[in-house]
Scaffold this active site. Structure first.
Site, PDB file in Angstrom:
ATOM      1  N   HIS A 131       0.856  -1.187   0.000  1.00 34.11           N
ATOM      2  CA  HIS A 131       0.000   0.000   0.000  1.00 34.11           C
ATOM      3  C   HIS A 131       0.898   1.245   0.000  1.00 34.11           C
ATOM      4  O   HIS A 131       1.873   1.304   0.762  1.00 34.11           O
ATOM      5  CB  HIS A 131      -0.907  -0.017   1.232  1.00 34.11           C
ATOM      6  CG  HIS A 131      -1.855   1.134   1.255  1.00 34.11           C
ATOM      7  ND1 HIS A 131      -2.956   1.206   0.414  1.00 34.11           N
ATOM      8  CD2 HIS A 131      -1.845   2.273   1.976  1.00 34.11           C
ATOM      9  CE1 HIS A 131      -3.587   2.347   0.630  1.00 34.11           C
ATOM     10  NE2 HIS A 131      -2.941   3.009   1.569  1.00 34.11           N
ATOM     11  N   ASP A 167      -6.608  -2.742   4.080  1.00 32.08           N
ATOM     12  CA  ASP A 167      -5.261  -2.220   4.371  1.00 32.08           C
ATOM     13  C   ASP A 167      -4.959  -2.258   5.860  1.00 32.08           C
ATOM     14  O   ASP A 167      -4.526  -1.257   6.453  1.00 32.08           O
ATOM     15  CB  ASP A 167      -5.138  -0.771   3.831  1.00 32.08           C
ATOM     16  CG  ASP A 167      -5.354  -0.709   2.326  1.00 32.08           C
ATOM     17  OD1 ASP A 167      -5.013  -1.691   1.630  1.00 32.08           O
ATOM     18  OD2 ASP A 167      -5.877   0.315   1.851  1.00 32.08           O
TER      19      ASP A 167
END
Ligand code: GRF
Length: 224
Positions: A131, A167
Site C-alpha cells: 500500500h 489495508d
C-alpha cells in the site's frame, strides 16, 4: 477414538500446519500496470530472493499491462474477469487456481478488488499486500494524493499481511521518504513507487526466511 485401540487413521498431512521454511511459491494477483510484480520478478532473476519462485500470475482485468508482461516473461498466468461476478464465486476460482499451482504465498500487487472472507481464510497469514502510504495513515484509494494534500512531511509505503479489513493486517515492512518542497502529488507518488519496489522484495525475503512470528499485530523475529 478409533475402535480396537488402534491409532486413528486421520489424514495427518492435510491437517499439518504449513512448513514456514518451505520454498515459497508465489501467486501474484494484479489488476493493472504491474510494476511491483515486475520488481519481484526481477529480484528473483537477480538472485535477491532465494527459495522463491513465481508459480502463477492472476489478473482480474483482461487488459492489465501486468498480465501482458507475465505472458512476455513466459510465466504461468490466468485471467479471471471479476466485473459483474459475485465476489465469492470469483474468489473460489482464484483459490482453486492458486492451489492447483501449489501457491503458498499470495502477493497482491495492485489488485484492485476486496477479497472475500473465504479467500482470506483459505490463505490465512499467507497473503501480502503493498500500500502506498505509511499505514494506518491513508488506507484506501489515492493514498499518495491524500497524504500530499494532508501536508504530511514524511510519506512512504507499507507491506502487510492481509486480513478481512481494508489495508489493515500485521505490518511486515515500511519504507519512509521525506516529502520535498518541490514535490507535487505525482512526483511524490513516483518516489513512493520506487520505495515500494524495494519494500516488496524485503518483505517477501523476511517471510520466506520463516524466521518470524505474528504476535497480535506485531510481525517479529522468532525467538526474540
Ligand atoms: C501501487 O501503488 C500499490 O501500492 C497499490 O497499487 C499500485 C500498483 O502499482 N496497491 P503497480 O501495478 O504494481 O505498478
Amino acid at each position: 477414538m478409533s475402535a480396537g485401540g488402534e491409532k486413528p487413521k486421520t489424514f495427518r498431512q492435510e491437517t499439518k500446519p504449513p512448513d514456514p521454511k518451505a520454498r515459497k511459491r508465489l501467486g501474484i494477483l494484479l489488476s493493472g500496470r504491474g510494476s511491483n510484480f515486475l520488481a519481484i520478478a526481477e529480484s528473483i532473476r537477480a538472485g535477491r530472493l532465494e527459495g522463491v519462485e513465481i508459480a502463477v500470475v492472476i489478473s482480474n482485468v483482461a487488459e492489465a499491462a501486468g498480465l501482458a508482461k507475465a505472458r512476455e516473461l513466459g510465466l504461468p498466468h490466468q485471467v479471471f474477469v471479476s466485473k459483474g461476478r459475485k465476489r465469492q464465486e470469483h474468489d473460489a476460482e482464484m483459490i482453486a487456481c492458486l492451489r492447483a499451482h501449489g501457491v503458498n504465498l499470495v502477493c497482491l500487487a495492485g489488485y484492485m478488488r476486496m477479497l472475500s472472507a473465504e479467500f482470506v481464510a483459505a490463505f490465512h497469514n499467507r497473503i501480502l499486500n503493498i500500500h502506498p502510504s505509511l499505514l494506518p495513515a491513508f488506507p484506501g484509494l489515492e493514498a499518495q494524493e491524500m497524504a500530499f494534500n494532508y501536508g504530511v512531511k514524511v510519506a512512504g509505503c507499507t507491506v502487510h499481511f492481509v486480513d478481512e479489513d481494508l489495508d489493515h493486517g500485521a505490518i511486515v515492512v515500511q519504507r519512509a521518504i521525506p516529502v520535498l518542497e518541490s514535490d507535487d502529488e505525482h512526483s511524490l507518488a513516483g518516489r513512493i513507487l520506487a520505495e515500494e519496489h524495494m519494500a516488496y522484495t524485503e518483505a517477501i525475503a523476511r517471510v520466506a526466511s520463516g524466521e518470524y512470528e505474528i504476535r497480535g499485530r506485531r510481525f517479529v523475529k522468532r525467538n526474540l
